[in-house]
Design an enzyme around this catalytic site. Structure first.
Site, mmCIF file in Angstrom:
data_model
loop_
_atom_site.group_PDB
_atom_site.id
_atom_site.type_symbol
_atom_site.label_atom_id
_atom_site.label_comp_id
_atom_site.label_asym_id
_atom_site.label_seq_id
_atom_site.Cartn_x
_atom_site.Cartn_y
_atom_site.Cartn_z
ATOM 1 N N HIS A 1 -3.173 -4.907 1.724
ATOM 2 C CA HIS A 1 -2.515 -5.126 3.019
ATOM 3 C C HIS A 1 -2.428 -6.619 3.339
ATOM 4 O O HIS A 1 -3.264 -7.126 4.101
ATOM 5 C CB HIS A 1 -3.316 -4.425 4.121
ATOM 6 N N GLU B 1 -0.661 -8.142 5.315
ATOM 7 C CA GLU B 1 -0.396 -8.384 6.744
ATOM 8 C C GLU B 1 -1.676 -8.386 7.568
ATOM 9 O O GLU B 1 -1.649 -8.723 8.747
ATOM 10 C CB GLU B 1 0.598 -7.320 7.268
ATOM 11 N N CYS C 1 0.832 -1.200 0.000
ATOM 12 C CA CYS C 1 0.000 0.000 0.000
ATOM 13 C C CYS C 1 0.873 1.259 0.000
ATOM 14 O O CYS C 1 1.525 1.535 -0.998
ATOM 15 C CB CYS C 1 -1.012 -0.072 1.143
HETATM 16 N N1 GLN Z 1 -3.603 6.383 0.661
HETATM 17 C C1 GLN Z 1 -2.412 6.130 1.430
HETATM 18 C C2 GLN Z 1 -1.235 6.919 0.876
HETATM 19 O O1 GLN Z 1 -1.295 7.576 -0.059
HETATM 20 C C3 GLN Z 1 -2.057 4.676 1.455
HETATM 21 C C4 GLN Z 1 -3.083 3.919 2.243
HETATM 22 C C5 GLN Z 1 -2.555 2.720 2.936
HETATM 23 O O2 GLN Z 1 -1.354 2.458 3.045
HETATM 24 N N2 GLN Z 1 -3.478 1.985 3.478
HETATM 25 O O3 GLN Z 1 -0.190 6.855 1.431
#
Ligand code: GLN
Length: 203
Positions: A177, A179, A79
């Site tokens: 995610h 994890e 992410c």
């Molecule tokens: N939208 C977040 C960002 O730009 C990422 C979201 C996340 O890691 N769950 O960093």
């Protein structure tokens, strides 16, 4: 020695540490340049990429981490971690750090406001049954460079398939995610891939 680090500046650090522990690995929390020296590979967790970006600067980790990645250190970005490892970020802050470890264009918050978070069972190349993937204000990959393998896609808000799991050599990135699913198969894939790279790149 293959010590595994988890970048521990912000985000879901503990969940990644737990996933690694359940695979028999004792992770090292990386907060300083000397922590980084002690590890052979690193997980870059999800959280908020702009916050992690600022903390990379204030901790002094930005340059040494960029150098290690450029020298081939394996990394698993999830992410926000995927956003940070990309070499092209759309929708980022102008001063946002690009660790530039993988040649992909990543759009931040790609799944829009109504569906900022969702879960889905993903078919993943190399896994024999689907992976339950949790997407939280997730990014999507808009372009993959040469040599980048796409291991899973989801349909984006524009009805086109968006890569959400990509690999190039020792770098693995997920828009979701892993994890948070109680399923360690992608952490396992990262560890195995990293060890394979290490054995093929050593003289
Ligand atoms: N939208 C977040 C960002 O730009 C990422 C979201 C996340 O890691 N769950 O960093």
């Amino acid at each position: 020695m293959h010590d595994v680090g988890v970048l521990a500046l912000q985000g879901d650090v503990g969940e990644h540490e737990q996933a690694l522990k359940s695979l028999g690995v004792t992770p090292v929390a990386v907060r300083t340049p000397s922590d980084l020296e002690a590890v052979e590979m690193i997980v870059v967790p999800g959280g908020e990429s702009t916050a992690i970006s600022l903390l990379l600067g204030s901790s002094g980790l930005r340059e040494p981490l960029q150098q290690r990645l450029a020298a081939g250190m394996p990394a698993f970005g999830t992410c926000a971690g995927m956003i940070l490892l990309a070499n092209d970020i759309r929708g980022g802050r102008p001063d946002q750090v690009q660790l530039a470890a993988i040649d992909i264009t990543v759009q931040r918050n790609a799944f829009g406001r109504q569906v900022q978070s969702f879960e889905t069972d993903l078919e993943v190349d190399g896994l024999d049954h689907p992976f339950h993937a949790v997407f939280i204000r997730a990014p999507a990959v808009e372009r993959v460079g040469p040599g980048v393998e796409v291991l899973a896609t989801v349909t984006g808000p524009d009805d086109r398939p968006k890569p959400v799991l990509c690999r190039r050599g020792p770098i693995l990135v997920a828009a979701f995610h892993p994890e948070l699913s109680g399923d360690t198969r992608l952490h396992q894939m990262f560890l195995e891939g990293s060890l394979r790279e290490a054995s093929t790149t050593k003289p």
